[in-house]
Motif scaffolding. Sequence first.
Motif, mmCIF file in Angstrom:
data_model
loop_
_atom_site.group_PDB
_atom_site.id
_atom_site.type_symbol
_atom_site.label_atom_id
_atom_site.label_comp_id
_atom_site.label_asym_id
_atom_site.label_seq_id
_atom_site.Cartn_x
_atom_site.Cartn_y
_atom_site.Cartn_z
ATOM 1 N N ALA A 30 21.482 -47.550 -2.414
ATOM 2 C CA ALA A 30 19.860 -47.401 -2.498
ATOM 3 C C ALA A 30 19.445 -46.688 -1.282
ATOM 4 N N SER A 31 20.424 -46.177 -0.247
ATOM 5 C CA SER A 31 19.931 -45.637 1.148
ATOM 6 C C SER A 31 19.419 -44.408 0.932
ATOM 7 N N SER A 32 18.675 -43.959 1.837
ATOM 8 C CA SER A 32 18.020 -42.540 1.627
ATOM 9 C C SER A 32 19.189 -41.420 2.062
ATOM 10 N N ARG A 33 20.161 -41.891 2.775
ATOM 11 C CA ARG A 33 21.273 -41.122 3.533
ATOM 12 C C ARG A 33 22.044 -40.619 2.211
ATOM 13 N N MET A 34 22.394 -41.818 1.579
ATOM 14 C CA MET A 34 23.415 -41.606 0.294
ATOM 15 C C MET A 34 22.562 -40.734 -0.706
ATOM 16 N N LEU A 35 21.317 -41.063 -0.872
ATOM 17 C CA LEU A 35 20.834 -40.094 -1.945
ATOM 18 C C LEU A 35 20.635 -38.640 -1.440
ATOM 19 N N VAL A 36 20.415 -38.447 -0.265
ATOM 20 C CA VAL A 36 20.485 -36.753 0.546
ATOM 21 C C VAL A 36 21.869 -36.396 0.092
ATOM 22 N N PHE A 37 22.966 -36.967 0.544
ATOM 23 C CA PHE A 37 24.378 -36.547 0.123
ATOM 24 C C PHE A 37 24.586 -36.054 -1.204
ATOM 25 N N CYS A 38 24.240 -36.909 -2.144
ATOM 26 C CA CYS A 38 24.461 -36.805 -3.483
ATOM 27 C C CYS A 38 23.469 -35.642 -4.124
ATOM 28 N N GLU A 39 22.413 -35.481 -3.647
ATOM 29 C CA GLU A 39 21.290 -34.504 -3.965
ATOM 30 C C GLU A 39 21.679 -33.185 -3.726
ATOM 31 N N TRP A 40 22.336 -33.088 -2.229
ATOM 32 C CA TRP A 40 22.786 -31.811 -1.751
ATOM 33 C C TRP A 40 24.147 -31.448 -2.297
ATOM 34 N N MET A 41 24.921 -32.178 -2.547
ATOM 35 C CA MET A 41 26.189 -31.870 -2.958
ATOM 36 C C MET A 41 26.303 -31.402 -4.457
ATOM 37 N N ARG A 42 25.150 -32.079 -5.291
ATOM 38 C CA ARG A 42 25.087 -31.637 -6.417
ATOM 39 C C ARG A 42 24.684 -30.365 -6.731
ATOM 40 N N GLY A 43 23.563 -30.091 -5.690
ATOM 41 C CA GLY A 43 23.026 -28.620 -5.518
ATOM 42 C C GLY A 43 23.763 -27.581 -5.470
ATOM 43 N N TYR A 44 24.801 -27.888 -4.361
ATOM 44 C CA TYR A 44 25.730 -26.937 -3.727
ATOM 45 C C TYR A 44 26.940 -26.646 -4.718
#
Length: 247
Positions: A30-44
Motif C-alpha cells: 500500500a505504500s507510495s514507493r511500491m506503487l511508483v516502482f510498479c507503475e514505472w516498471m510496467r510503463g518501461y
Amino acid sequence: MSERKSDIEYYQNYYSDKGEAAYLGEKLKASSRMLVFCEWMRGYLKPGDKVLDIGCGDAIFAELMPEFQWHGVDINTERASRRIPGAITHDLMQAPYPFEERSFDCIISSEVLEHLWDLRIVHKEARRLLKRDGVYIISTPNFNWITNHLEHHKRILSVAEQHWTFEHIRHYDFLTHQKYLNDVGFVVDRHVGADAHYCPVFANVCRAIRDGLRRDGVEVNEERLHQLVGEGLPDYQHTTIIASKKA
C-alpha cells in the motif's frame, strides 16, 4: 546492540536477526514507493522482460510484478529465495556481480544504496549488466526530508566499535544521485518523491484532501494522492525515486 564483529557479518545475518520486521513485506503493497516502482516498471517494460533486483531483500517486487522474469542478488538471500528461486548470495561491494554483461532489460535497487559504503560500485555494475535500452530504477531515503536530516545529524555521534549497527551509512538527495549516475554514464529520465505517509504533514494533507473530496461526492485513492504530492514536491518527500538510462 548487536554482538556482530563487522558490518559484513551484521548484514549477512540481518534477516535472521530481524525476522519479519526486517522488511514489511505485505504491508509495503500500500505504500507510495511500491506503487511508483510498479507503475514505472510496467510503463518501461513488457511481460517476460528480465529484471535484476540488486539488494533484493525479501524480493517483494517479484511477488508484486510476476509478469517479469526476476533475478536477485544480495548479501543474504534466505528470504528472497522464496520468491526468486536461484537468487544469488553476493557481497554488493565486490565487483563483478555473477551475471553476464548486458543481460537485463531493467535493474532496480530499492532502499539499498544507503546501506553500502560506495554506491558507485553498484552503478557501474548496473550499467555493465543492462542492455543498451535498459532502465535503472533506484530509491533511497531523501536527506532533504527534515526528519532524515535531523536523525542522520544526530547519528554523527556514533559508537565507533559498533558502527555497523547504524544501517544508513550514506545519505543522498536527488542532486547527489544525479551526479553519481551521470559520472558512470547514466542520464536521469524521471524523478519523484514518495512515501508521504512517513511524514505526518504530508500524510495529513493527503487525508484532508481525500476527506474533502469525499464530502463533495468524489471518491479518491489516498495512495494515489501520495504519488501526486511526490510528483509535485519531489525534493521534500521521505524517499527519492529515480529512473535513468544509459547515456
